[in-house]
Design a protein around this motif. Structure first.
Motif, PDB file in Angstrom:
ATOM      1  N   MET A   1      25.723 -57.715  33.831  1.00 45.68           N
ATOM      2  CA  MET A   1      24.745 -56.697  33.576  1.00 45.68           C
ATOM      3  C   MET A   1      24.983 -55.628  32.510  1.00 45.68           C
ATOM      4  N   GLY A   2      23.601 -55.164  31.978  1.00 44.54           N
ATOM      5  CA  GLY A   2      23.606 -54.820  30.858  1.00 44.54           C
ATOM      6  C   GLY A   2      24.114 -52.821  30.841  1.00 44.54           C
ATOM      7  N   LYS A   3      24.009 -52.468  29.396  1.00 39.45           N
ATOM      8  CA  LYS A   3      24.479 -51.177  29.495  1.00 39.45           C
ATOM      9  C   LYS A   3      22.952 -50.528  28.060  1.00 39.45           C
ATOM     10  N   LEU A   4      23.539 -48.628  28.745  1.00 35.30           N
ATOM     11  CA  LEU A   4      22.391 -49.024  27.450  1.00 35.30           C
ATOM     12  C   LEU A   4      23.790 -47.769  26.389  1.00 35.30           C
ATOM     13  N   THR A   5      23.511 -48.313  25.106  1.00 31.33           N
ATOM     14  CA  THR A   5      25.161 -46.911  24.060  1.00 31.33           C
ATOM     15  C   THR A   5      23.844 -47.112  22.600  1.00 31.33           C
ATOM     16  N   THR A   6      24.782 -46.145  22.300  1.00 33.72           N
ATOM     17  CA  THR A   6      23.945 -45.259  21.079  1.00 33.72           C
ATOM     18  C   THR A   6      24.948 -45.201  20.214  1.00 33.72           C
ATOM     19  N   HIS A   7      24.506 -45.039  18.722  1.00 32.77           N
ATOM     20  CA  HIS A   7      25.870 -45.298  17.526  1.00 32.77           C
ATOM     21  C   HIS A   7      24.908 -44.060  16.630  1.00 32.77           C
ATOM     22  N   VAL A   8      25.609 -43.298  16.085  1.00 31.20           N
ATOM     23  CA  VAL A   8      24.786 -42.398  14.815  1.00 31.20           C
ATOM     24  C   VAL A   8      25.691 -42.334  14.035  1.00 31.20           C
ATOM     25  N   LEU A   9      24.839 -41.882  12.288  1.00 35.97           N
ATOM     26  CA  LEU A   9      25.654 -42.467  10.918  1.00 35.97           C
ATOM     27  C   LEU A   9      24.902 -41.147  10.304  1.00 35.97           C
ATOM     28  N   ASN A  10      25.531 -40.271   9.626  1.00 35.85           N
ATOM     29  CA  ASN A  10      25.118 -39.460   8.438  1.00 35.85           C
ATOM     30  C   ASN A  10      24.755 -39.985   7.324  1.00 35.85           C
ATOM     31  N   ILE A  11      23.781 -41.334   7.134  1.00 35.41           N
ATOM     32  CA  ILE A  11      22.939 -41.484   6.148  1.00 35.41           C
ATOM     33  C   ILE A  11      23.299 -40.358   4.077  1.00 35.41           C
ATOM     34  N   ALA A  12      23.456 -39.155   4.765  1.00 38.24           N
ATOM     35  CA  ALA A  12      23.557 -38.437   3.423  1.00 38.24           C
ATOM     36  C   ALA A  12      24.894 -38.100   2.871  1.00 38.24           C
ATOM     37  N   THR A  13      25.831 -38.811   4.022  1.00 35.76           N
ATOM     38  CA  THR A  13      27.405 -38.615   3.502  1.00 35.76           C
ATOM     39  C   THR A  13      27.872 -40.452   3.712  1.00 35.76           C
ATOM     40  N   GLY A  14      27.280 -41.109   4.438  1.00 36.32           N
ATOM     41  CA  GLY A  14      27.729 -42.433   4.939  1.00 36.32           C
ATOM     42  C   GLY A  14      28.849 -42.146   5.557  1.00 36.32           C
ATOM     43  N   THR A  15      29.149 -41.622   6.479  1.00 35.33           N
ATOM     44  CA  THR A  15      29.635 -41.252   7.777  1.00 35.33           C
ATOM     45  C   THR A  15      29.303 -41.496   8.800  1.00 35.33           C
ATOM     46  N   PRO A  16      30.588 -41.880   9.948  1.00 35.31           N
ATOM     47  CA  PRO A  16      29.891 -41.798  11.628  1.00 35.31           C
ATOM     48  C   PRO A  16      29.370 -40.063  11.723  1.00 35.31           C
ATOM     49  N   ALA A  17      28.487 -39.898  12.713  1.00 31.20           N
ATOM     50  CA  ALA A  17      27.917 -38.140  13.256  1.00 31.20           C
ATOM     51  C   ALA A  17      28.902 -37.983  13.931  1.00 31.20           C
ATOM     52  N   ALA A  18      30.124 -37.764  13.870  1.00 32.86           N
ATOM     53  CA  ALA A  18      30.984 -37.433  15.129  1.00 32.86           C
ATOM     54  C   ALA A  18      30.722 -35.799  15.514  1.00 32.86           C
ATOM     55  N   GLY A  19      30.696 -35.769  16.860  1.00 38.30           N
ATOM     56  CA  GLY A  19      30.171 -34.104  17.759  1.00 38.30           C
ATOM     57  C   GLY A  19      28.577 -33.900  17.675  1.00 38.30           C
ATOM     58  N   MET A  20      27.714 -35.139  17.783  1.00 40.58           N
ATOM     59  CA  MET A  20      26.348 -34.954  17.581  1.00 40.58           C
ATOM     60  C   MET A  20      26.335 -34.738  19.358  1.00 40.58           C
ATOM     61  N   ARG A  21      25.187 -33.686  20.167  1.00 36.49           N
ATOM     62  CA  ARG A  21      24.316 -33.802  21.205  1.00 36.49           C
ATOM     63  C   ARG A  21      23.495 -34.985  20.966  1.00 36.49           C
ATOM     64  N   ILE A  22      23.714 -35.709  22.657  1.00 33.70           N
ATOM     65  CA  ILE A  22      23.148 -36.612  22.940  1.00 33.70           C
ATOM     66  C   ILE A  22      22.043 -36.019  24.213  1.00 33.70           C
TER      67      ILE A  22
END
Length: 117
Positions: A1-22
């Motif tokens: 069975m499939g799943k839906l996932t996401t990942h956000v990267l802050n390309i201004a700092t080159g870091t993961p975007a921790a704490g972003m609301r989706i």
């Protein structure tokens, strides 16, 4: 069975975007299906899949990424209104047995996405 996932990267700092609301919505929007909200963890990912198994169905969905609020939380000064406030990615699920990974690469002034695995 499939799943839906996401990942956000802050390309201004080159870091993961921790704490972003989706926000996840089923399209077309109806009062019968309420949107769900998640926040990214320290790795820029949601801890659990946004949808999986029987909950992932053929259809149209949207993910709304609250990018201005995220960058403001980091102390970034943005214009009012900001150039990017919310980034909405509308996409389709044709085969719910597959995995759908919808990453966002974002700065206060640009973004890109693709279907990942």
């Amino acid at each position: 069975m499939g799943k839906l996932t996401t990942h956000v990267l802050n390309i201004a700092t080159g870091t993961p975007a921790a704490g972003m609301r989706i926000d996840l919505r089923v399209l077309p929007e109806s009062s019968a299906v309420l949107p769900s909200a998640s926040r990214t963890n320290e790795d820029g990912r949601c801890t659990a899949p946004l949808l999986e198994g029987a909950a992932l169905r053929i259809g149209r969905y949207s993910l709304t990424f609250h990018v201005a609020a995220y960058f403001r939380s980091l102390g970034v000064t943005l214009a009012e209104p900001p150039f990017l406030d919310e980034v909405v990615i509308a996409f389709g699920v044709a085969d719910p047995n597959q995995n759908y990974h919808v990453p966002l690469l974002v700065s206060p002034w640009s973004y890109s996405t693709y279907r990942g695995s």
